[in-house]
Scaffold this motif. Structure first.
Motif, PDB file in Angstrom:
ATOM      1  N   ILE A  87      -0.354   2.918  -8.042  1.00 14.73           N
ATOM      2  CA  ILE A  87      -1.187   4.091  -7.808  1.00 14.73           C
ATOM      3  C   ILE A  87      -2.634   3.627  -7.889  1.00 14.73           C
ATOM      4  CG2 ILE A  87      -1.858   6.351  -8.673  1.00 14.73           C
ATOM      5  CD1 ILE A  87       1.025   6.637  -9.714  1.00 14.73           C
ATOM      6  N   LYS A  93      -6.611   4.035  -8.206  1.00 17.40           N
ATOM      7  CA  LYS A  93      -7.586   4.956  -8.790  1.00 17.40           C
ATOM      8  C   LYS A  93      -8.983   4.384  -8.642  1.00 17.40           C
ATOM      9  CE  LYS A  93      -4.447   6.843 -12.199  1.00 17.40           C
ATOM     10  NZ  LYS A  93      -4.242   7.218 -13.573  1.00 17.40           N
ATOM     11  N   GLN A 141      -9.800   4.701  -0.762  1.00 14.96           N
ATOM     12  CA  GLN A 141      -9.886   6.137  -0.526  1.00 14.96           C
ATOM     13  C   GLN A 141      -9.850   6.445   0.972  1.00 14.96           C
ATOM     14  OE1 GLN A 141      -9.831   8.501  -2.860  1.00 14.96           O
ATOM     15  NE2 GLN A 141      -9.791   6.999  -4.508  1.00 14.96           N
ATOM     16  N   GLN A 151      -2.554  11.653  -4.765  1.00 12.63           N
ATOM     17  CA  GLN A 151      -2.643  10.291  -5.293  1.00 12.63           C
ATOM     18  C   GLN A 151      -2.445   9.298  -4.152  1.00 12.63           C
ATOM     19  OE1 GLN A 151       0.400  10.195  -8.321  1.00 12.63           O
ATOM     20  NE2 GLN A 151      -1.166  10.373  -9.916  1.00 12.63           N
ATOM     21  N   GLU A 168      -0.707   8.715   0.928  1.00 12.29           N
ATOM     22  CA  GLU A 168      -1.149   9.673  -0.079  1.00 12.29           C
ATOM     23  C   GLU A 168      -0.055  10.703  -0.299  1.00 12.29           C
ATOM     24  OE1 GLU A 168      -4.815  12.807  -0.892  1.00 12.29           O
ATOM     25  OE2 GLU A 168      -4.963  11.353   0.721  1.00 12.29           O
ATOM     26  N   ILE A 218      -1.085   5.807  -2.948  1.00 10.16           N
ATOM     27  CA  ILE A 218      -0.026   4.908  -3.397  1.00 10.16           C
ATOM     28  C   ILE A 218       0.040   3.715  -2.456  1.00 10.16           C
ATOM     29  CG2 ILE A 218       2.452   4.694  -3.800  1.00 10.16           C
ATOM     30  CD1 ILE A 218       2.414   7.738  -4.397  1.00 10.16           C
TER      31      ILE A 218
END
Length: 179
Positions: A3, A5, A11, A29, A25, A31
């Motif tokens: 995952i 972050k 993004q 989240q 996504e 992935i």
């Protein structure tokens, strides 16, 4: 599976990296996972049956999505990460369950359940030879589980056949022998 972050580059990226990784996504989240390939094993008979059943459920769900009222009903039941189509497929995959058929004087009372809702219950009364004496739609009771059908006659040696159906049209048939 990882995952991702707080990574500005990730993004904006979606899709596959080469032949090995996939970025997607789900539920907000991002992935990153190893890309799966097709299975090399021959499918079992149960897998083939499940695939066939899913194909039929998918086709029924697509027909259901054409009706805006039914689509809105399924959308109201959808949770996070789900949509109306997912709910319609889930409903079309399973038939309603007829839990019991009982006689109360001249009434035939059918208890039928479905994860979503039972759309209709049809009752047929047959005589001892198997000829249909009467048939009709049962009426949903106040408890939203029991369906009531007022029979004119319940002949000894005959039987009552109940057909419960849900919104996508999946049906369950159950019989009760009359003594």
């Amino acid at each position: 599976m990882a995952i991702v972050k707080d990574n500005i580059l990730m993004q904006l990226v979606r899709g596959t990296l080469g032949k090995h990784y996939i970025i997607y996504e789900r539920n907000g989240q991002i992935i990153m996972a190893v890309k799966r390939g097709p299975s090399r094993k021959k499918p079992t008979q149960k897998q083939l049956e499940a695939r066939h059943k899913m194909t039929i459920a998918s086709a029924r769900a697509q027909v259901m999505m054409a009706d805006p009222e039914i689509k809105a009903y399924y959308q109201s039941l959808a949770g996070p990460g789900q949509n109306a189509y997912n709910m319609a497929v889930k409903d079309a995959y399973r038939s309603p369950e007829v839990q019991s058929i009982r006689l109360e004087k001249e009434d035939v009372v059918v208890t039928a359940k479905n994860e979503f809702r039972v759309a209709e219950v049809e009752v047929k009364v047959l005589d001892a030879e198997g000829a249909i004496i009467e048939s009709g739609q049962a009426v949903l009771g106040r408890n939203r589980v029991d369906w009531y059908y007022k029979a004119t006659a319940l002949p000894a040696g005959g039987k009552v056949i109940v057909v419960a159906g849900n919104l996508p049209g999946c049906q369950t048939v159950k019989e009760l022998l009359l003594t």
